[in-house]
Scaffold this motif. Structure first.
Motif, PDB file in Angstrom:
ATOM      1  N   THR A  31     -11.198  33.562  31.358  1.00 30.13           N
ATOM      2  CA  THR A  31     -11.469  33.668  32.791  1.00 30.13           C
ATOM      3  C   THR A  31     -12.717  32.885  33.160  1.00 30.13           C
ATOM      4  OG1 THR A  31     -10.498  35.890  32.806  1.00 30.13           O
ATOM      5  CG2 THR A  31     -11.860  35.278  34.696  1.00 30.13           C
ATOM      6  N   VAL A  32     -13.793  33.132  32.421  1.00 34.98           N
ATOM      7  CA  VAL A  32     -15.056  32.460  32.707  1.00 34.98           C
ATOM      8  C   VAL A  32     -14.945  30.963  32.441  1.00 34.98           C
ATOM      9  CG1 VAL A  32     -17.504  32.322  32.073  1.00 34.98           C
ATOM     10  CG2 VAL A  32     -16.395  34.559  32.304  1.00 34.98           C
ATOM     11  N   ASP A  33     -14.289  30.586  31.351  1.00 31.15           N
ATOM     12  CA  ASP A  33     -14.124  29.154  31.033  1.00 31.15           C
ATOM     13  C   ASP A  33     -13.433  28.421  32.179  1.00 31.15           C
ATOM     14  OD1 ASP A  33     -15.268  29.525  28.551  1.00 31.15           O
ATOM     15  OD2 ASP A  33     -13.357  29.587  27.465  1.00 31.15           O
ATOM     16  N   ARG A  34     -12.366  29.004  32.704  1.00 31.25           N
ATOM     17  CA  ARG A  34     -11.612  28.352  33.772  1.00 31.25           C
ATOM     18  C   ARG A  34     -12.423  28.276  35.065  1.00 31.25           C
ATOM     19  NH1 ARG A  34      -8.565  24.569  35.730  1.00 31.25           N
ATOM     20  NH2 ARG A  34      -6.814  25.209  37.046  1.00 31.25           N
ATOM     21  N   LEU A  35     -13.167  29.324  35.376  1.00 35.60           N
ATOM     22  CA  LEU A  35     -13.965  29.321  36.594  1.00 35.60           C
ATOM     23  C   LEU A  35     -15.116  28.318  36.514  1.00 35.60           C
ATOM     24  CD1 LEU A  35     -14.024  33.140  37.427  1.00 35.60           C
ATOM     25  CD2 LEU A  35     -12.763  31.345  38.633  1.00 35.60           C
ATOM     26  N   VAL A  36     -15.690  28.153  35.333  1.00 35.57           N
ATOM     27  CA  VAL A  36     -16.720  27.119  35.152  1.00 35.57           C
ATOM     28  C   VAL A  36     -16.127  25.751  35.478  1.00 35.57           C
ATOM     29  CG1 VAL A  36     -18.139  25.898  33.452  1.00 35.57           C
ATOM     30  CG2 VAL A  36     -18.107  28.397  33.477  1.00 35.57           C
ATOM     31  N   LEU A  38     -13.475  25.081  37.384  1.00 37.65           N
ATOM     32  CA  LEU A  38     -13.112  24.976  38.789  1.00 37.65           C
ATOM     33  C   LEU A  38     -14.336  24.870  39.702  1.00 37.65           C
ATOM     34  CD1 LEU A  38     -10.198  27.566  38.860  1.00 37.65           C
ATOM     35  CD2 LEU A  38      -9.994  25.081  39.064  1.00 37.65           C
ATOM     36  N   ALA A  39     -15.456  25.443  39.291  1.00 41.64           N
ATOM     37  CA  ALA A  39     -16.684  25.335  40.086  1.00 41.64           C
ATOM     38  C   ALA A  39     -17.179  23.896  40.129  1.00 41.64           C
ATOM     39  CB  ALA A  39     -17.760  26.257  39.533  1.00 41.64           C
ATOM     40  N   ASP A  40     -16.883  23.130  39.096  1.00 40.27           N
ATOM     41  CA  ASP A  40     -17.149  21.692  39.081  1.00 40.27           C
ATOM     42  C   ASP A  40     -18.607  21.374  39.412  1.00 40.27           C
ATOM     43  OD1 ASP A  40     -16.402  19.043  38.738  1.00 40.27           O
ATOM     44  OD2 ASP A  40     -15.780  18.782  40.820  1.00 40.27           O
ATOM     45  N   GLY A  41     -19.512  22.171  38.841  1.00 40.87           N
ATOM     46  CA  GLY A  41     -20.938  21.920  39.025  1.00 40.87           C
ATOM     47  C   GLY A  41     -21.528  22.484  40.300  1.00 40.87           C
ATOM     48  N   GLY A  42     -20.709  23.143  41.132  1.00 39.95           N
ATOM     49  CA  GLY A  42     -21.202  23.674  42.398  1.00 39.95           C
ATOM     50  C   GLY A  42     -21.429  25.174  42.370  1.00 39.95           C
ATOM     51  N   ARG A  43     -21.697  25.727  43.534  1.00 40.98           N
ATOM     52  CA  ARG A  43     -21.947  27.164  43.674  1.00 40.98           C
ATOM     53  C   ARG A  43     -20.633  27.929  43.757  1.00 40.98           C
ATOM     54  NH1 ARG A  43     -24.759  28.252  48.858  1.00 40.98           N
ATOM     55  NH2 ARG A  43     -25.424  30.240  47.915  1.00 40.98           N
ATOM     56  N   ALA A  44     -20.656  29.186  43.295  1.00 43.52           N
ATOM     57  CA  ALA A  44     -19.471  30.039  43.323  1.00 43.52           C
ATOM     58  C   ALA A  44     -19.764  31.331  44.073  1.00 43.52           C
ATOM     59  CB  ALA A  44     -19.008  30.360  41.907  1.00 43.52           C
ATOM     60  N   PRO A  57     -21.473  36.809  33.295  1.00 39.39           N
ATOM     61  CA  PRO A  57     -21.302  35.753  32.289  1.00 39.39           C
ATOM     62  C   PRO A  57     -21.115  34.368  32.908  1.00 39.39           C
ATOM     63  CG  PRO A  57     -19.362  37.177  32.354  1.00 39.39           C
ATOM     64  CD  PRO A  57     -20.427  37.848  33.165  1.00 39.39           C
ATOM     65  N   LEU A  58     -20.564  34.297  34.115  1.00 38.40           N
ATOM     66  CA  LEU A  58     -20.422  33.008  34.786  1.00 38.40           C
ATOM     67  C   LEU A  58     -21.797  32.447  35.137  1.00 38.40           C
ATOM     68  CD1 LEU A  58     -18.395  30.941  35.897  1.00 38.40           C
ATOM     69  CD2 LEU A  58     -18.394  32.221  38.052  1.00 38.40           C
ATOM     70  N   ALA A  59     -22.686  33.299  35.629  1.00 37.83           N
ATOM     71  CA  ALA A  59     -24.051  32.870  35.932  1.00 37.83           C
ATOM     72  C   ALA A  59     -24.789  32.452  34.662  1.00 37.83           C
ATOM     73  CB  ALA A  59     -24.804  33.992  36.643  1.00 37.83           C
ATOM     74  N   GLU A  60     -24.515  33.165  33.575  1.00 34.39           N
ATOM     75  CA  GLU A  60     -25.152  32.820  32.297  1.00 34.39           C
ATOM     76  C   GLU A  60     -24.688  31.465  31.783  1.00 34.39           C
ATOM     77  OE1 GLU A  60     -24.131  36.195  29.945  1.00 34.39           O
ATOM     78  OE2 GLU A  60     -25.789  37.428  30.681  1.00 34.39           O
ATOM     79  N   ARG A  61     -23.532  31.006  32.267  1.00 36.87           N
ATOM     80  CA  ARG A  61     -23.017  29.682  31.906  1.00 36.87           C
ATOM     81  C   ARG A  61     -23.588  28.582  32.807  1.00 36.87           C
ATOM     82  NH1 ARG A  61     -17.949  29.695  29.284  1.00 36.87           N
ATOM     83  NH2 ARG A  61     -17.944  27.444  29.643  1.00 36.87           N
ATOM     84  N   GLY A  62     -24.480  28.953  33.708  1.00 35.58           N
ATOM     85  CA  GLY A  62     -25.152  27.962  34.534  1.00 35.58           C
ATOM     86  C   GLY A  62     -24.567  27.753  35.913  1.00 35.58           C
ATOM     87  N   VAL A  63     -23.552  28.557  36.301  1.00 37.51           N
ATOM     88  CA  VAL A  63     -22.969  28.449  37.636  1.00 37.51           C
ATOM     89  C   VAL A  63     -23.724  29.388  38.572  1.00 37.51           C
ATOM     90  CG1 VAL A  63     -20.898  28.757  39.034  1.00 37.51           C
ATOM     91  CG2 VAL A  63     -20.702  27.893  36.697  1.00 37.51           C
TER      92      VAL A  63
END
Length: 249
Positions: A31-36, A38-44, A57-63
């Motif tokens: 789930t987190v991998d796919r959302l990272v 799709l965010a494509d370097g932007g805000r979520a 965990p998404l925020a911990e991945r830098g999003v």
């Protein structure tokens, strides 16, 4: 029962199951991998961010992740993991609340859009997602497929999961496209007491979601059976649908 009443202190305190269920690495990781991606370097922005199962965990991945959440007890649980600076949250209804700024990604996971109990509310939710998105931004919806084919003729109830200490049962109102999920949890021993949580939903067909997206100015970009990209077929029990606004790609 109102949604904010259902997600009370007791439910919020027992919601997190680290390492198991929807918190299991094999569920949460893809789930987190796919959302990272799709965010494509932007805000979520997460609608109904809950206790932060995905957002943290998404925020911990830098999003950079913001959220909307109706339940204060669920938000209190999130705050034990991440403060307002790390994951800012607006308290309110995901269909109408506004978060400052523009986002590359808005997402709704784990069937949450079905918590809105009318078609009108669900359409407004799509429009709220579009309102938050930058040109070319994406709206992602994870949702189950109604299993009406498994419902015996003349009956309204169906057991959809039976495991040690848990039974999941749905009761359908097919005339009004409503379903109530009954979650029975009990000790595996000889005790006779069980805990019951009921959650009302309005089920939505994939094609109906596509029309909601069109009304909000978005088009379907992809649909898969899960977060790993498995093919969506007539036998799929769920789907991850990605919608996109017009604009730069």
């Amino acid at each position: 029962m109102l949604q904010e009443e259902m997600w009370d202190d007791e439910v919020a305190e027992g919601y997190d199951t680290p390492g198991t269920g929807v918190f299991a690495p094999e569920v949460l990781g893809p789930t987190v991998d796919r959302l990272v991606e799709l965010a494509d370097g932007g805000r979520a922005l997460e609608f109904a961010i809950g206790t932060g199962r995905v957002a943290v965990p998404l925020a911990e991945r830098g999003v950079p992740v913001s959220g909307i959440e109706l339940s204060r007890p669920m938000l209190d649980q999130l705050r034990t993991k991440a403060d307002e600076a790390a994951v800012p949250v607006v308290v309110g209804d995901m269909a109408t609340a506004r978060v400052p700024g523009e986002f590359q990604l808005v997402y709704l996971v784990y069937n949450t859009i079905s918590n809105l109990l009318t078609q009108a509310e669900q359409v407004v939710c799509f429009r709220n997602a579009a309102r938050h998105l930058a040109p070319g931004g994406r709206f992602v919806v994870e949702l189950w497929v109604p299993e009406l084919r498994k419902l015996p003729p003349g009956q309204r109830a169906m057991v959809w999961e039976s495991a040690t200490g848990y039974i999941g049962l749905d009761t359908y109102d097919v005339l009004h496209q409503q379903v109530v999920s009954h979650h029975f949890r009990f000790d595996a021993g000889a005790g006779r007491e069980a805990r019951l949580l009921r959650s009302p939903h309005r089920y939505i067909w994939p094609s109906e979601l596509d029309l909601m997206a069109e009304l909000a100015g978005m088009t379907l970009e992809s649909r898969h059976a899960d977060w790993t990209g498995k093919e969506f077929t007539a036998e799929s029990r769920s789907h991850v649908s990605v919608y996109r606004t017009a604009g730069p790609r």
